[in-house]
Design a protein around this motif. Structure first.
Motif, PDB file in Angstrom:
ATOM      1  N   SER A   1       0.827  -1.224   0.000  1.00 36.08           N
ATOM      2  CA  SER A   1       0.000   0.000   0.000  1.00 36.08           C
ATOM      3  C   SER A   1       0.850   1.258   0.000  1.00 36.08           C
ATOM      4  N   ALA A   2       2.034   1.209   0.649  1.00 39.71           N
ATOM      5  CA  ALA A   2       2.913   2.391   0.639  1.00 39.71           C
ATOM      6  C   ALA A   2       3.414   2.671  -0.780  1.00 39.71           C
ATOM      7  N   LEU A   3       3.727   1.626  -1.534  1.00 43.85           N
ATOM      8  CA  LEU A   3       4.211   1.819  -2.912  1.00 43.85           C
ATOM      9  C   LEU A   3       3.079   2.324  -3.812  1.00 43.85           C
ATOM     10  N   VAL A   4       1.879   1.777  -3.614  1.00 39.15           N
ATOM     11  CA  VAL A   4       0.721   2.249  -4.391  1.00 39.15           C
ATOM     12  C   VAL A   4       0.472   3.727  -4.084  1.00 39.15           C
ATOM     13  N   ALA A   5       0.575   4.084  -2.784  1.00 38.98           N
ATOM     14  CA  ALA A   5       0.340   5.484  -2.388  1.00 38.98           C
ATOM     15  C   ALA A   5       1.362   6.421  -3.023  1.00 38.98           C
ATOM     16  N   GLU A   6       2.567   5.914  -3.294  1.00 43.77           N
ATOM     17  CA  GLU A   6       3.587   6.750  -3.952  1.00 43.77           C
ATOM     18  C   GLU A   6       3.338   6.871  -5.460  1.00 43.77           C
ATOM     19  N   GLY A   7       2.322   6.164  -5.969  1.00 45.20           N
ATOM     20  CA  GLY A   7       1.943   6.310  -7.375  1.00 45.20           C
ATOM     21  C   GLY A   7       2.605   5.318  -8.325  1.00 45.20           C
ATOM     22  N   HIS A   8       3.224   4.260  -7.776  1.00 49.49           N
ATOM     23  CA  HIS A   8       3.887   3.281  -8.647  1.00 49.49           C
ATOM     24  C   HIS A   8       2.891   2.260  -9.193  1.00 49.49           C
ATOM     25  N   ARG A   9       3.247   1.628 -10.314  1.00 54.68           N
ATOM     26  CA  ARG A   9       2.500   0.470 -10.803  1.00 54.68           C
ATOM     27  C   ARG A   9       3.087  -0.752 -10.105  1.00 54.68           C
ATOM     28  N   VAL A  10       2.267  -1.431  -9.313  1.00 51.29           N
ATOM     29  CA  VAL A  10       2.790  -2.461  -8.421  1.00 51.29           C
ATOM     30  C   VAL A  10       2.270  -3.841  -8.823  1.00 51.29           C
ATOM     31  N   VAL A  11       3.195  -4.768  -9.081  1.00 54.56           N
ATOM     32  CA  VAL A  11       2.832  -6.175  -9.262  1.00 54.56           C
ATOM     33  C   VAL A  11       3.299  -6.909  -8.015  1.00 54.56           C
ATOM     34  N   ALA A  12       2.336  -7.408  -7.248  1.00 51.79           N
ATOM     35  CA  ALA A  12       2.624  -8.071  -5.975  1.00 51.79           C
ATOM     36  C   ALA A  12       2.479  -9.571  -6.183  1.00 51.79           C
ATOM     37  N   THR A  13       3.540 -10.328  -5.864  1.00 49.84           N
ATOM     38  CA  THR A  13       3.482 -11.779  -6.088  1.00 49.84           C
ATOM     39  C   THR A  13       3.663 -12.527  -4.771  1.00 49.84           C
ATOM     40  N   ASP A  14       3.101 -13.720  -4.715  1.00 45.83           N
ATOM     41  CA  ASP A  14       3.282 -14.603  -3.563  1.00 45.83           C
ATOM     42  C   ASP A  14       2.856 -16.007  -3.997  1.00 45.83           C
ATOM     43  N   LEU A  15       3.052 -16.965  -3.088  1.00 43.98           N
ATOM     44  CA  LEU A  15       2.645 -18.339  -3.387  1.00 43.98           C
ATOM     45  C   LEU A  15       1.162 -18.416  -3.682  1.00 43.98           C
ATOM     46  N   ARG A  16       0.398 -17.653  -2.867  1.00 42.66           N
ATOM     47  CA  ARG A  16      -1.056 -17.645  -3.041  1.00 42.66           C
ATOM     48  C   ARG A  16      -1.499 -16.270  -3.505  1.00 42.66           C
ATOM     49  N   PRO A  17      -2.424 -16.211  -4.495  1.00 42.54           N
ATOM     50  CA  PRO A  17      -2.947 -14.899  -4.886  1.00 42.54           C
ATOM     51  C   PRO A  17      -3.717 -14.274  -3.717  1.00 42.54           C
ATOM     52  N   GLN A  18      -3.755 -12.958  -3.651  1.00 42.02           N
ATOM     53  CA  GLN A  18      -4.413 -12.230  -2.563  1.00 42.02           C
ATOM     54  C   GLN A  18      -5.561 -11.415  -3.156  1.00 42.02           C
ATOM     55  N   PRO A  19      -6.430 -10.891  -2.299  1.00 41.30           N
ATOM     56  CA  PRO A  19      -7.499 -10.031  -2.822  1.00 41.30           C
ATOM     57  C   PRO A  19      -6.907  -8.807  -3.518  1.00 41.30           C
ATOM     58  N   GLU A  20      -7.516  -8.398  -4.631  1.00 41.36           N
ATOM     59  CA  GLU A  20      -7.040  -7.218  -5.365  1.00 41.36           C
ATOM     60  C   GLU A  20      -7.172  -5.971  -4.504  1.00 41.36           C
ATOM     61  N   ARG A  21      -6.186  -5.107  -4.561  1.00 39.08           N
ATOM     62  CA  ARG A  21      -6.284  -3.792  -3.937  1.00 39.08           C
ATOM     63  C   ARG A  21      -6.079  -2.769  -5.027  1.00 39.08           C
ATOM     64  N   PRO A  22      -6.758  -1.630  -4.956  1.00 41.05           N
ATOM     65  CA  PRO A  22      -6.604  -0.641  -6.019  1.00 41.05           C
ATOM     66  C   PRO A  22      -5.132  -0.301  -6.207  1.00 41.05           C
ATOM     67  N   GLY A  23      -4.696  -0.325  -7.437  1.00 41.75           N
ATOM     68  CA  GLY A  23      -3.317   0.082  -7.729  1.00 41.75           C
ATOM     69  C   GLY A  23      -2.327  -1.050  -7.729  1.00 41.75           C
ATOM     70  N   ALA A  24      -2.683  -2.204  -7.180  1.00 41.61           N
ATOM     71  CA  ALA A  24      -1.750  -3.340  -7.178  1.00 41.61           C
ATOM     72  C   ALA A  24      -2.358  -4.518  -7.923  1.00 41.61           C
ATOM     73  N   THR A  25      -1.536  -5.177  -8.717  1.00 38.72           N
ATOM     74  CA  THR A  25      -1.970  -6.388  -9.403  1.00 38.72           C
ATOM     75  C   THR A  25      -1.325  -7.576  -8.709  1.00 38.72           C
ATOM     76  N   TRP A  26      -2.123  -8.567  -8.348  1.00 39.95           N
ATOM     77  CA  TRP A  26      -1.578  -9.748  -7.654  1.00 39.95           C
ATOM     78  C   TRP A  26      -1.365 -10.878  -8.626  1.00 39.95           C
ATOM     79  N   LYS A  27      -0.196 -11.521  -8.539  1.00 39.99           N
ATOM     80  CA  LYS A  27       0.079 -12.703  -9.363  1.00 39.99           C
ATOM     81  C   LYS A  27       0.701 -13.778  -8.481  1.00 39.99           C
ATOM     82  N   GLN A  28       0.422 -15.025  -8.870  1.00 40.10           N
ATOM     83  CA  GLN A  28       0.986 -16.145  -8.132  1.00 40.10           C
ATOM     84  C   GLN A  28       2.426 -16.370  -8.619  1.00 40.10           C
TER      85      GLN A  28
END
Ligand code: NAD
Ligand code: AKB
Length: 315
Positions: free
Chosen positions: A18-45
């Protein structure tokens, strides 16, 4: 900027995304499990132990900065050292290789006080012999050296911090410093907590807003200001019973008792009691903002609100 994070579903990712999204970046957040979408961040497994998948996502996203968070922490790592080696050691190598191949400009590494072993100066400076006692610490020390190697050999701009134990209003991921947060969570929801660390345990700790700010400030620092690849950062180093007293000030009537767990206590006893962070202060202006009591004042209402909203902070 295009930012990619690994292990973004964990304790640091919860606040860093959320801090990176608040700074205005395009954020791709990855992890073992996909997470709920948050505005400004795209989640990928993404499983960082799969080299082909790591390469493909770096190729597709073309990040300007990678924040590499995926890891198995100290206590979980001692229970499953093979997994800790695969995720922390091989996974970090996969990320560095993919960043080299696709000319990623900047790589942010999250190291730990776990790189240190017993018998070091107090406070402990950056450059001392590293003799970690856990697989987590071994792989974190090796990751630091890999970062230096890729910086020197391939010109990849690697930067990292050695974090103290981090405390925040979210579930920690299996570390030895988790007793500190559990004092707050169980103190509020149950009126007490039996600490797995002795009352006189003293290790470096930090409140998450300072930890997240450290990563953002280090990532933004001009390269020519940075004389090192990896920096100690410090905030406060209370004894466990001093944390208990701070909790009791904000949560009257709370009862904290102590029943040391041999595995986690031996890990805690192997770490420095305090860190010397003068290089981070001199090179990129690092300063912590939160003391123990300032953290308590900020954290307790946040945990109360999360518990009232039904959040699962049970461990
Ligand atoms: P965490 O355990 O909460 O989160 C780590 C994340 O990595 C989890 O969401 C997990 O699902 C993910 N993960 C595990 N295996 C993976 C795999 N094979 N592929 C992809 N993702 C995988 O940890 P955290 O507290 O958020 O820590 C993030 C980083 O900061 C770690 O590298 C850790 O070593 C470092 N660090 C944390 C602390 C702390 O106190 N939290 C202190 C020092 C250093
Ligand atoms: C752990 O206890 O493993 C982490 C850390 C200090 O790296 N919190």
């Amino acid at each position: 900027m295009n930012i990619l994070l690994t292990g973004a579903g964990g304790q640091i990712g919860a606040d860093l995304v959320s801090a990176l999204v608040a700074e205005g970046h395009r954020v791709v957040a990855t992890d073992l499990r996909p997470q709920p979408e948050r505005p400004g961040a795209t989640w990928k497994q993404l499983d960082v132990t799969h080299a082909g998948d790591v390469d493909a996502i770096i190729h597709d996203v073309r990040p300007d900065v990678v924040y590499h968070l995926a890891a198995i922490l100290s206590a979980s790592g001692e229970r499953n050292p093979t997994l800790a080696y695969e995720v922390n050691q091989t996974g970090t190598w996969h990320l560095l290789e993919a960043c080299r191949r696709h000319a990623v400009p900047r790589f942010i590494y999250t190291s730990s006080i776990a790189v240190y072993g017993p018998g070091l100066p107090d406070p402990c400076p950056d450059d001392v012999p590293l003799h970690p006692t856990t697989m987590y610490g071994v792989t974190k020390a090796s990751g630091e050296m890999l970062c230096e190697y890729y910086a020197k050999k391939h010109g990849l701009d690697c930067r990292g911090v050695r974090f103290p134990g981090l405390i925040s209003a979210s579930l920690p991921g299996g570390g030895s410093t988790d007793y500190a947060l559990f004092m707050y969570v169980d103190g509020i929801r149950r009126g007490g907590y039996e600490s797995f660390a002795r009352a006189d345990t003293r290790v470096p700790l930090m409140y998450m807003p300072d930890g997240v700010r450290a990563l953002l400030e280090l990532a933004a620092a001009p390269r020519e200001r940075l004389a090192r690849t990896i920096y100690n950062i410090a905030a406060f180093s209370p004894r466990a019973d001093e944390i208990a007293a701070s909790v009791a000030r904000a949560v009257p009537g709370v009862t904290i008792t102590y029943a040391p767990d041999p595995l986690r206590q031996s890990i805690l006893d192997s770490w420095p009691r305090a860190l010397d962070d003068r290089n981070a202060r001199a090179d990129w202006g690092w300063r912590p903002r939160y003391t123990l009591d300032a953290m308590t004042d900020d954290l307790v209402p946040k945990i109360r609100a999360l518990l009232a909203g039904g959040a699962n902070l049970a461990h």
